[in-house]
Design an enzyme around this catalytic site. Structure first.
Site, PDB file in Angstrom:
ATOM      1  N   LYS A  47      40.046  56.589  21.465  1.00  0.00           N
ATOM      2  CA  LYS A  47      38.600  56.562  21.708  1.00  0.00           C
ATOM      3  C   LYS A  47      38.041  57.970  21.849  1.00  0.00           C
ATOM      4  O   LYS A  47      36.849  58.178  21.757  1.00  0.00           O
ATOM      5  CB  LYS A  47      38.304  55.758  22.975  1.00  0.00           C
ATOM      6  CG  LYS A  47      38.314  54.250  22.730  1.00  0.00           C
ATOM      7  CD  LYS A  47      37.635  53.518  23.867  1.00  0.00           C
ATOM      8  CE  LYS A  47      37.540  52.028  23.618  1.00  0.00           C
ATOM      9  NZ  LYS A  47      38.282  51.246  24.591  1.00  0.00           N
ATOM     10  N   SER A  48      38.921  58.951  22.064  1.00  0.00           N
ATOM     11  CA  SER A  48      38.418  60.309  22.257  1.00  0.00           C
ATOM     12  C   SER A  48      38.260  61.077  20.939  1.00  0.00           C
ATOM     13  O   SER A  48      37.777  62.199  20.936  1.00  0.00           O
ATOM     14  CB  SER A  48      39.331  61.072  23.213  1.00  0.00           C
ATOM     15  OG  SER A  48      40.661  60.967  22.780  1.00  0.00           O
TER      16      SER A  48
END
Ligand code: GLU
Length: 285
Positions: free
Chosen positions: A258-259
């Site tokens: 998700k980063s």
């Protein structure tokens, strides 16, 4: 008439959805449509320290953009602590859970200690098993530390739980019957110091309360199903069918994170990609 199957997509609002989530959500929507089933949405925001309202808002936006339709109301885990507490109370009545007061650093030191004697087992995610020291804590000390307000996690006493259930398995799409191996996870955390339930407990309770019949999710959660099967069996809950689908990997063969902004759906949308492009990118169509 037979009841329609019930599917769910269950993202955590701790970052923006990426291509891997798109695959999962699209597959759920597709099988729901193909089988005349229902599609539910669950916001897995039990970990309030990492979840943010803007990520939840983005989930609705990204899914709608993909053309996915889900039923209302959406279940938000943060609103259902009582359900998790009730499950914990049942496990406590069976004497299957115990408080564990250690910090992460203390657990790491215990593991290092164990590793001095030889190899120490790791769970399917690669984390060392909990060395179980709190399991033997005298009842008076437990009571004293709880009364003093010390924070604690609640762990499952695996050795005590396993004999109550016997052999466990689940029905996995394209594979058939899979044997569960909950012991591989050791004394898993069921309630965290900072959250009323762990992922394992919340997901198991929620799938039951939402009437989910078919769990379609990424292969990274395949081994977690062993813990979910154990909890279902201990709590007398129905067992859904499972399909753990392929993962979308990055250029280095790693699971998407998700980063990483580059594979976030909102970034791809801003770059001018269409929902049809996303379908192609995740290997559908
Ligand atoms: N909330 C989990 C995630 O975002 C998925 C849980 C599940 O599908 O069982 O990875």
């Amino acid at each position: 008439m037979a009841m329609p199957p019930v599917f769910r997509f269950a993202p955590s609002p701790n970052g923006y959805l990426h291509l891997g989530h798109a695959l999962s959500a699209l597959l759920n929507a597709e099988v729901a449509r193909a089988t005349g089933g229902r599609l539910l949405l669950r916001i897995e925001d039990i970990d309030v320290t990492r979840c943010r309202p803007e990520f939840e808002a983005a989930i609705y936006e990204d899914l709608a953009w993909l053309g996915i339709e889900w039923e209302q109301p959406v279940r938000r885990q943060s609103e259902h602590s009582d359900d998790y507490r009730a499950a914990l109370q049942r496990l406590e009545a069976m004497d299957l859970i115990y408080p564990s007061f250690e910090s992460r650093a203390e657990i790491a030191a215990l593991v290092t200690e164990c590793e001095r004697q030889g190899p120490w087992p790791r769970d399917p995610d690669g984390a060392p098993l909990y060395p179980g020291t709190a399991r033997e804590m005298p009842a008076e000390e437990r009571a004293r530390r709880i009364a003093a307000g010390e924070p604690y996690a609640l762990r499952l006493n695996m050795a005590k739980a396993l004999p109550r259930v016997g052999a466990l398995s689940w029905q996995e799409a394209e594979r058939g019957l899979v044997t569960a191996d909950p012991a591989a996870w050791g004394d898993v955390v069921l309630a965290r110091k900072d959250a009323p339930a762990s992922y394992h407990l919340a997901v198991t309770v929620d799938d039951t309360l939402q009437g989910v019949t078919d769990v379609v999710r990424g292969r990274d959660l395949f081994h977690s199903t062993s813990v979910h099967r154990l909890l279902q069996s201990l709590l007398g809950l129905p067992v859904p069918r499972y399909r753990h689908h392929r993962l979308i990997l990055d250029a280095d063969g790693r699971k998407l994170s998700k980063s990483t902004a580059a594979t976030a759906l909102r970034q791809l949308r801003a770059d001018g990609l269409t929902p049809a492009d996303i379908r192609r990118r995740v290997g559908l169509d």
